[in-house]
Design a protein around this motif. Sequence first.
Motif, mmCIF file in Angstrom:
data_model
loop_
_atom_site.group_PDB
_atom_site.id
_atom_site.type_symbol
_atom_site.label_atom_id
_atom_site.label_comp_id
_atom_site.label_asym_id
_atom_site.label_seq_id
_atom_site.Cartn_x
_atom_site.Cartn_y
_atom_site.Cartn_z
ATOM 1 N N ALA A 1 0.811 -1.214 0.000
ATOM 2 C CA ALA A 1 0.000 0.000 0.000
ATOM 3 C C ALA A 1 0.850 1.272 0.000
ATOM 4 O O ALA A 1 0.403 2.316 -0.446
ATOM 5 C CB ALA A 1 -0.928 -0.001 1.213
ATOM 6 N N ASN A 2 2.065 1.171 0.524
ATOM 7 C CA ASN A 2 2.899 2.371 0.653
ATOM 8 C C ASN A 2 4.290 2.115 0.066
ATOM 9 O O ASN A 2 5.254 1.891 0.797
ATOM 10 C CB ASN A 2 2.989 2.758 2.138
ATOM 11 C CG ASN A 2 3.494 4.176 2.327
ATOM 12 O OD1 ASN A 2 4.035 4.780 1.409
ATOM 13 N ND2 ASN A 2 3.316 4.701 3.527
ATOM 14 N N VAL B 1 6.658 3.881 -1.307
ATOM 15 C CA VAL B 1 7.803 4.726 -0.932
ATOM 16 C C VAL B 1 8.377 4.264 0.410
ATOM 17 O O VAL B 1 9.598 4.104 0.570
ATOM 18 C CB VAL B 1 7.391 6.213 -0.865
ATOM 19 C CG1 VAL B 1 8.533 7.060 -0.325
ATOM 20 C CG2 VAL B 1 6.976 6.698 -2.246
ATOM 21 N N GLU B 2 7.483 4.010 1.353
ATOM 22 C CA GLU B 2 7.938 3.548 2.665
ATOM 23 C C GLU B 2 8.649 2.192 2.538
ATOM 24 O O GLU B 2 9.705 1.973 3.124
ATOM 25 C CB GLU B 2 6.736 3.425 3.600
ATOM 26 C CG GLU B 2 7.089 2.991 5.010
ATOM 27 C CD GLU B 2 5.842 2.646 5.821
ATOM 28 O OE1 GLU B 2 5.542 3.379 6.760
ATOM 29 O OE2 GLU B 2 5.149 1.650 5.498
ATOM 30 N N ASP C 1 11.281 11.712 -1.365
ATOM 31 C CA ASP C 1 10.098 11.771 -0.505
ATOM 32 C C ASP C 1 9.996 13.121 0.200
ATOM 33 O O ASP C 1 8.905 13.616 0.451
ATOM 34 C CB ASP C 1 10.164 10.631 0.521
ATOM 35 C CG ASP C 1 8.829 10.414 1.223
ATOM 36 O OD1 ASP C 1 7.793 10.445 0.532
ATOM 37 O OD2 ASP C 1 8.827 10.220 2.447
ATOM 38 N N ARG C 2 11.155 13.698 0.519
ATOM 39 C CA ARG C 2 11.153 14.945 1.284
ATOM 40 C C ARG C 2 11.320 16.178 0.394
ATOM 41 O O ARG C 2 11.442 17.291 0.915
ATOM 42 C CB ARG C 2 12.268 14.916 2.346
ATOM 43 C CG ARG C 2 12.183 13.739 3.291
ATOM 44 C CD ARG C 2 10.908 13.740 4.125
ATOM 45 N NE ARG C 2 11.019 14.594 5.274
ATOM 46 C CZ ARG C 2 10.054 15.410 5.705
ATOM 47 N NH1 ARG C 2 8.927 15.503 5.043
ATOM 48 N NH2 ARG C 2 10.221 16.134 6.778
ATOM 49 N N PHE D 1 8.159 14.636 -3.684
ATOM 50 C CA PHE D 1 6.903 14.001 -3.273
ATOM 51 C C PHE D 1 6.164 14.777 -2.188
ATOM 52 O O PHE D 1 5.030 14.456 -1.853
ATOM 53 C CB PHE D 1 7.146 12.562 -2.783
ATOM 54 C CG PHE D 1 7.787 11.658 -3.806
ATOM 55 C CD1 PHE D 1 7.799 12.008 -5.153
ATOM 56 C CD2 PHE D 1 8.374 10.470 -3.413
ATOM 57 C CE1 PHE D 1 8.395 11.177 -6.095
ATOM 58 C CE2 PHE D 1 8.979 9.636 -4.350
ATOM 59 C CZ PHE D 1 8.994 9.994 -5.694
#
Lengths: 223, 304
Positions: free
Chosen positions: A37-38, A40-41, A98-99, A102
């Motif tokens: 579901a995630n 990137v994580e 991500d930081r 995204f």
Amino acid sequence: MTQAQWIKRVVKPLAFVASLGPFAWLVRDIVTGNLGANPVERITHFTGLTALTFLMITLSITPARKLLGLSPLIQLRRMLGLYAFFYAVLHFTIYGLDRTLFEGTGLSLGSIIEDVSKRPYITVGFTAFLILCALAATSTNGMVKRLGGKRWQRLHQLVYVAAALGVLHFLWLVKADIRQPATYGLVLVGLLGARLVRERRRRATPSAALAPPVRSGVAVGSS
Amino acid sequence: MLIKRPPDIRSSEITDQSLYLNRRAFIRTTGAAVAAVTAEVVARPLMAAGQGLDDKPTPYQDVTTYNNFYEFGTDKSDPAKHAHTLKPRPWTLRVEGEVLKPKTWDIDEIVTKFPAEERVYRHRCVEAWSMVIPWGGFELGKFLKQAEPTSFAKYVEFTTLHDPKQMPGQRSGVLPWPYVEGLRLDEAMHPLAILVTQLYGRPVPNQNGAPIRLAVPWKYGFKSVKSIVRMRLVREEPNNTWQVVAPHEYGFYANVNPAVDHPRWSQKRERRIGELFKRPTLLFNGYGEQVASLYAGMDLRKYF
């Protein structure tokens, strides 16, 4: 084939391909949309864990040489260290994306700067990454020559600092379940302990103390 | 004021059950690998970016395979893998404490007496990811009134089942078991606070807190305690589990608030599951209009 040749011609190429395994899994999971579901994580955790694992494997080469009496294993060390760096680069890249991109707020380094300055687990992780960058940049034969063996060795002892910071980064990240980072911590303590025990033995033997510090590891009594 | 659902999510936006169930099959049949790649890597995030800030329900698959339920393991994929050992029947729920009519409810009696109505809620995890979830349930307040709380009742303490045989994660000491949560009584009585018995119109799956759990949509997800076996009306503020474990990181109130960062990460933005680009986190998770008055005059930084 001698032991050294065997390691160079068979073990090293095999290890090279095997070390690409985690990367291949990752690419496969991205391509098949199998990241859950995630994504990137998932990618962030996977690459971070792999980088830390390769650091531990790299650090175990020297003790393994002594323990198994397999000196030519040294031929694997630089390659494995560079793989640790490779996975750390992937880890930092996905974190950086991500930081920045995204975040959805336009391209700004604000979030990263805030992270590095305000959040200790990022500060230590970032420091570890910078150390790995320096070590990777000075990993060539040319750089060993230019820096001189002793200085090069002392610089590359920073790999222990990077590994310790990496474990700390992991430990400070988890919410409550510290079992996994604690395991990495124990492995690191074990590897450091093995090294210290050997040092002490070497110091205790006068003849050994006179011997030049072999390529294996720490330059004894060089200070 | 009865609020059936947040005003900005229309039922027309909810994916039809047959459609979401067939989603994977659809991709597979149309899907040469290339199509799948495009969908996952390129199209999905781009679509998400183009969507603006709507609240489409998160696919059933994601809601049921990605969540925290430490009773089944600490990885977010663990609950789906390990929750099959939980037995949601028979199940009893004890209501006690500062009430005139304490009672041990059978879950089937609850389900019959309180028919589920659908509530599509935003769900914001303290870890900065979020979902939109079509819960089915009923107002917690209506349920609590059955017990007739006394005037001494100021808080409600909720307790999750403690049974390592059914919940293998409880064999580790990761958290002090059982899991405990709490609400101020006026929060518990708020019509947005619901007891959940259904997800996507079906009984709530084990991994999501079967057979009965809480949904308090303006608070971080850990407040919405799962697999509840006891509610106790009490005079003092309960010590909720995460506050016990890390008091400087998790408070009693845990209201969603972009202005109060978690010590280790920012709470300003969040990733909606299924989207690549983050969106701003809203005060009280966007339910401020309904719940802000509960906290009038309170320093939300102090009572985080």
